[in-house]
Design a protein around this motif. Structure first.
Motif, PDB file in Angstrom:
ATOM      1  N   GLU A  86      -5.620 -59.098   1.922  1.00 54.70           N
ATOM      2  CA  GLU A  86      -6.173 -57.766   2.151  1.00 54.70           C
ATOM      3  C   GLU A  86      -5.323 -57.025   3.174  1.00 54.70           C
ATOM      4  O   GLU A  86      -4.976 -57.590   4.215  1.00 54.70           O
ATOM      5  N   PRO A  91      -5.839 -43.757   4.404  1.00 52.53           N
ATOM      6  CA  PRO A  91      -5.181 -42.709   3.621  1.00 52.53           C
ATOM      7  C   PRO A  91      -5.124 -41.399   4.396  1.00 52.53           C
ATOM      8  O   PRO A  91      -6.085 -41.011   5.057  1.00 52.53           O
ATOM      9  N   LYS A  96       0.301 -45.403   1.401  1.00 56.52           N
ATOM     10  CA  LYS A  96      -0.210 -46.595   0.727  1.00 56.52           C
ATOM     11  C   LYS A  96       0.745 -47.759   0.959  1.00 56.52           C
ATOM     12  O   LYS A  96       1.961 -47.617   0.829  1.00 56.52           O
ATOM     13  N   ASP A 119      -7.928 -51.090  -4.679  1.00 58.62           N
ATOM     14  CA  ASP A 119      -7.965 -50.243  -3.495  1.00 58.62           C
ATOM     15  C   ASP A 119      -9.435 -49.976  -3.181  1.00 58.62           C
ATOM     16  O   ASP A 119     -10.105 -49.221  -3.881  1.00 58.62           O
ATOM     17  N   LEU A 120      -9.948 -50.627  -2.131  1.00 53.33           N
ATOM     18  CA  LEU A 120     -11.375 -50.598  -1.836  1.00 53.33           C
ATOM     19  C   LEU A 120     -11.649 -49.807  -0.567  1.00 53.33           C
ATOM     20  O   LEU A 120     -10.874 -49.851   0.403  1.00 53.33           O
ATOM     21  N   LEU A 121     -12.751 -49.077  -0.565  1.00 54.25           N
ATOM     22  CA  LEU A 121     -13.214 -48.398   0.636  1.00 54.25           C
ATOM     23  C   LEU A 121     -13.954 -49.426   1.494  1.00 54.25           C
ATOM     24  O   LEU A 121     -15.018 -49.905   1.125  1.00 54.25           O
ATOM     25  N   GLN A 124     -16.519 -46.063   5.938  1.00 52.86           N
ATOM     26  CA  GLN A 124     -16.421 -44.611   5.989  1.00 52.86           C
ATOM     27  C   GLN A 124     -17.020 -44.115   7.296  1.00 52.86           C
ATOM     28  O   GLN A 124     -18.117 -44.473   7.675  1.00 52.86           O
ATOM     29  N   GLN A 129     -11.550 -42.545   6.496  1.00 50.54           N
ATOM     30  CA  GLN A 129     -11.945 -43.617   5.586  1.00 50.54           C
ATOM     31  C   GLN A 129     -10.994 -44.785   5.811  1.00 50.54           C
ATOM     32  O   GLN A 129      -9.772 -44.614   5.756  1.00 50.54           O
ATOM     33  N   HIS A 131      -9.561 -47.975   4.231  1.00 51.29           N
ATOM     34  CA  HIS A 131      -9.422 -48.658   2.952  1.00 51.29           C
ATOM     35  C   HIS A 131      -8.812 -50.032   3.166  1.00 51.29           C
ATOM     36  O   HIS A 131      -8.243 -50.327   4.217  1.00 51.29           O
ATOM     37  N   LYS A 132      -8.913 -50.871   2.143  1.00 53.70           N
ATOM     38  CA  LYS A 132      -8.150 -52.111   2.134  1.00 53.70           C
ATOM     39  C   LYS A 132      -7.593 -52.318   0.736  1.00 53.70           C
ATOM     40  O   LYS A 132      -8.292 -52.164  -0.269  1.00 53.70           O
ATOM     41  N   LEU A 133      -6.317 -52.608   0.695  1.00 58.22           N
ATOM     42  CA  LEU A 133      -5.637 -52.898  -0.561  1.00 58.22           C
ATOM     43  C   LEU A 133      -5.648 -54.414  -0.753  1.00 58.22           C
ATOM     44  O   LEU A 133      -5.209 -55.151   0.133  1.00 58.22           O
TER      45      LEU A 133
END
Length: 693
Positions: A86, A91, A96, A119-121, A124, A129, A131-133
Motif C-alpha cells: 500500500e 491527490p 500518482k 486506488d482507494l480512498l 477524507q 483526501q 488515498h492509498k494505491l
C-alpha cells in the motif's frame, strides 16, 4: 520575468529533475545472489515468515519526490502477504505514485509487475483526501524474492495545491498531512518493521535556499507566527547507530543500519510508537529543547488563561456553586460535581455547525462561560471551565496538558505540542498537590484516568516538562465474592457479588454512555466469566452504580456449572475460584524488550465460600500464606474451615504501574510463584473414609 512566470519555470525545471531522477532509480534493481535464491530460512530471524534483504527510504526535496525501495525474501506461506503493498498519497498535492516491481523465483526466473492496482480512498477530511494505491506482486511462491520501488512525485502543479485553499482549509490540510505522517517535506523514518531487516538506508534532502526563498514552499514553516528556521530530529535507534549529516553545503541526512530486529508486540507493553525504532524530523524556531519548552509553555499557558478567564459570569457562578462550603477542598469538590454533570461530547456526540445554528448556539466557543451556558463541551473544554471556576472561587489552580498514555509516551526531546492530548487541573489544597481530571466522565475527585497516570506534559506550575503521579492501590479496588454449593459430582451453583472502584469501574460507567444497559450487562457478564474456571456459566442479575462516580459499581450474578472432578469418594475442585483463571499475558515471555505497563496500581480481593456436599469434609486446602515482593506487591491467602463450609480468601495488592525491562526477570519470577500458589486444589473426602491433615 514576473514572479508567477518565474515560479512556473522553476516548477518545470523541478519536474525535469524528478523525471531524470526517477529514470535513474528505475535502473537500480539488484540482481540476487545464489545464496539469496537458495535461502529457505534465516538464522538471524528464526521462524520469520519473510525478511527484508534490503530496504531504502528517500525524501529528496530538491527533486521533489519520496520513494521506497524493498527486497524481501519470502520464507513461509504467511510471508506471501508481503506481496501486497500500500502506498499512501494525497491527490492534488502529490502526483500518482510511480510503481515498479518484480518477483524472482528460487530458480532465478523473473516475473515483472504488470500494473494491476486499486486506488482507494483511505480517509477524507474537509480539505484533503488521503488515498492509498494498492498493488500485488505476481506469481509469488515460498522462496521468492519480492522487489519493488514506489516513487511519489511532488512537482509541477502540486506546488499550487495550497494556493487553491482558503486559510481555514490550509490549516485543515496541514493538520491532515501531519496526522497521516506522510513525508511531504520532513519525513518520519520507520526504521523498524514487522519483519527482520538485514540492511537499510535512509536519505533526506531538506528544503534548500532556492526553494524556500525563490519558489516559496507550499507550506511555510511557522510555529505560532515565528519562522521555523532550524531543522531538528529525534531518534530512537539501536546502540551504535545514529543519523549523520553531510557537511556544508549539502547538509543531507543519512542513516545506514543493519540487522534490525522485527517489531515485537509484547503483552502489557506501552504503545508501540514509544518503543519502536524510528527517526522524526521537524522544523522549529528554537535552538535548544530548553528554549522550546520555555517558549511554548508560555504560549500554551497564555491561551489557557484567556479561555479560562474569570469573567463576571464565572465569578457569580463559582460563588453560587460553592455556597455553604467551608473549606477549600469542599469548594473544589462542589465545583467538580457541577462540571462533571455537564454533557461531555467526547463521550456522546459533538453537534454539527448546522445543528448549532438551528439551536441558536455559538459556532465557536471562545470562553469557559460558553461551556456552562451550553451545558456541554469537549473533555478539554470542561476541564478549562473547572479551572476558571476554581480560580474564581479563590482556589490555587493550574492547568496541565499531558500525553494520553494509551496512545503515546511523552518525549521531551520531541519538540512538538502535538503529543499532548488531555487537559488536567492541579490544585494546591492545604499544602498538598491534588490532580483532578474533570474532562473524564465519572472520574472520582482527586483521581485520574489510568491514561493520565505517570503521563508527561506541560504544567502552569512548572517551567519545565513534568509528570503526573501514579495512583494509590487503595483507590482501585476490585472485590469478587462467591457463595456456592458443591454437589458430590463436582458441579456447583450459587451467587457472585462484584464491587469495583477506580479505573475498572470508570471503564464500565463510560461504556454505559456509548451503549444501552442490556449490552453493558452482556459485556460485563462476559468479562466475569473469563475469570471463572472453564465451563462455568454466569448471568448478571443486577448491575448498579453505572451513573455516578461516587461509591462502588456493584453487580450480582447467578453462577453454575461443572467445577471439580469426583474420583471414588474424593472430590477435587479449584481452591481459588477466581484467580485460577487470571494470568497476566507476559508470563509466557521468557525475555522482555519493552517496559511492563500494568496501567494502574490496584487491589484485587477474591473470596469464595464453598458449602460442602452432605457427608463430605475438607481433606486438604490451599495453605495460608504471605508472598511479599517488597516495595512492589504482596499476596495474602487465608483459609477458614467450619462444619460443612470453607472460606478461602485471596488478597493481592500491586503498588507499581510501570516497570523497566531490566526488572522483568524479578517480575516474572514473582508472578510464577503466585501462579504456583494458585494451583493449590481444595480436596474433599467422604466422611466414610479416613481423612488426612
Amino acid at each position: 520575468m514576473n514572479f508567477g512566470k518565474w515560479k512556473r519555470t522553476i516548477c518545470i525545471v523541478f519536474s525535469l529533475v524528478f523525471l531524470l531522477r526517477a529514470v535513474s532509480l528505475a535502473q537500480r534493481f539488484q540482481e540476487p545472489t545464489q545464496d539469496e535464491l537458495r535461502m529457505t530460512s534465516d538464522p538471524m530471524a528464526p521462524g520469520a515468515p519473510a525478511v527484508y534483504l534490503y530496504r531504502e527510504e528517500a525524501t529528496d526535496n530538491f527533486a521533489h519526490y519520496v520513494s521506497c525501495y524493498a527486497r524481501i525474501k519470502v520464507l513461509t506461506e504467511l510471508g506471501k502477504e508481503w506481496a501486497t503493498v500500500e502506498v499512501p498519497y494525497i491527490p492534488g498535492y502529490e502526483g500518482k505514485p510511480i510503481i515498479e516491481g518484480r518477483t524472482i523465483h528460487p530458480d532465478g526466473s523473473v516475473h515483472p509487475l504488470n500494473m494491476s492496482e486499486e486506488d482507494l480512498l483511505a480517509r477524507q477530511r474537509k480539505a484533503i483526501q488521503l488515498h492509498k494505491l494498492v498493488f500485488n506482486l505476481p506469481n509469488v511462491t515460498v522462496g521468492s524474492i519480492l522487489e519493488y520501488r514506489w516513487t511519489r512525485p511532488m512537482t509541477g502543479a502540486d506546488l499550487h495545491f495550497f494556493d487553491k485553499l482558503g486559510e481555514a482549509d490550509k490549516k485543515e490540510a496541514m493538520a491532515g498531512l501531519e496526522s497521516s505522517q506522510l513525508a511531504w517535506e520532513t519525513p518520519e523514518w520507520d526504521v523498524q518493521q514487522k519483519i527482520f531487516i538485514h540492511k537499510a538506508h535512509f536519505y533526506y534532502n531538506p528544503l534548500n535556499d532556492l526553494e524556500r526563498n525563490v519558489v516559496g514552499s507550499p507550506i511555510t514553516h511557522y510555529v505560532d507566527g515565528e519562522r521555523a528556521s532550524y531543522i531538528v530530529f529525534t531518534q530512537h535507534l539501536p546502540a551504535g547507530y545514529t543519523v549523520t549529516r553531510a557537511p556544508a553545503p549539502k547538509l543531507d541526512f543519512t542513516l545506514d543500519i543493519q540487522n534490525v530486529p522485527a517489531i515485537r508486540e509484547e503483552a502489557d507493553a506501552p504503545p508501540l510508537d514509544a518503543t519502536r525504532y524510528r527517526v522524526r524530523f521537524y522544523w522549529t524556531p528554537y535552538v535548544t529543547a530548553a528554549d522550546y519548552w520555555d517558549g511554548e509553555q508560555k504560549r500554551w499557558s497564555k491561551g489557557i488563561d484567556e479561555f479560562a478567564s474569570s469573567t463576571d459570569k464565572i465569578r457569580s457562578l463559582a460563588a453560587e456553586l460553592t455556597a455553604g462550603a467551608s473549606t477549600p477542598e469542599a469548594k473544589a469538590r462542589k465545583l467538580y460535581d457541577a462540571v462533571q454533570s455537564l454533557e461531555n461530547t467526547d463521550f456522546t456526540r459533538a453537534r454539527s455547525d448546522a445543528e448549532r445554528m438551528q439551536m441558536h448556539m455559538k459556532r465557536e466557543l471562545k470562553r469557559a462561560e460558553d461551556i456552562w451556558n451550553e451545558k456541554s463541551g469537549t473533555s478539554d473544554q470542561i476541564a478549562a471551565l473547572y479551572l476558571a471556576l476554581a480560580r474564581a472561587a479563590g482556589l490555587d489552580a493550574y492547568a496541565m496538558q499531558v500525553s494520553d498514555r494509551s496512545r503515546r509516551i511523552f518525549d521531551p526531546n520531541f519538540l512538538s505540542l502535538n503529543q499532548l492530548d488531555s487537559l488536567l487541573v492541579l490544585l494546591k489544597l492545604d499544602g498538598k498537590d491534588v490532580y483532578v481530571d474533570p474532562g473524564q466522565k465519572f472520574c472520582p475527585f482527586g483521581q485520574l484516568s489510568w491514561t493520565h497516570l505517570l503521563a508527561g506534559g506541560l504544567s502552569q506550575a512548572s517551567k519545565v516538562p513534568t509528570y503526573t503521579p501514579p495512583n494509590l492501590s487503595k483507590d482501585a479496588i476490585t472485590a469478587h465474592a462467591a457463595d456456592v454449593t458443591l454437589s458430590p459430582d463436582g458441579s456447583v451453583n450459587g451467587t457472585i457479588k462484584v464491587l469495583m472502584s477506580g479505573p475498572a469501574a470508570m471503564h464500565w460507567r463510560q461504556l454505559a454512555l456509548e451503549m444501552d444497559f442490556e449490552h453493558v450487562k452482556l459485556q460485563f457478564g462476559d468479562a466475569i466469566r473469563s475469570m471463572l474456571p472453564q465451563g462455568m456459566s454466569a448471568s448478571v442479575e443486577k448491575l448498579e452504580g453505572l451513573d455516578t462516580s461516587n461509591g462502588y459499581l456493584s453487580a450480582s450474578m447467578k453462577v453454575s456449572g461443572p467445577l471439580g472432578s469426583a474420583t471414588g469418594k474424593r472430590l477435587i475442585v479449584p481452591g481459588f475460584f477466581f484467580s485460577s483463571a487470571a494470568r497476566p499475558g507476559f508470563l509466557s515471555e521468557e525475555k522482555r524488550e519493552s517496559p511492563v505497563d500494568m496501567k494502574y496500581a490496584e487491589q484485587v480481593i477474591d473470596d469464595v465460600v464453598y458449602h460442602l456436599p452432605a457427608g463430605f469434609s475438607v481433606q486438604s486446602a490451599p495453605a495460608p500464606a504471605q508472598l511479599p515482593w517488597p516495595d512492589h506487591a504482596a499476596l495474602v491467602v487465608k483459609t477458614q474451615v467450619s462444619p460443612g463450609v470453607i472460606d478461602i480468601k485471596h488478597v493481592f495488592a500491586r503498588g507499581f504501574v510501570l516497570l523497566d525491562a531490566k526488572e522483568y526477570p524479578a517480575l516474572r519470577d514473582y508472578y510464577q510463584k503466585i501462579a504456583a500458589s494458585d494451583q493449590q486444589p481444595l480436596m474433599l473426602t467422604s466422611e466414610t473414609v479416613s481423612t488426612g491433615n
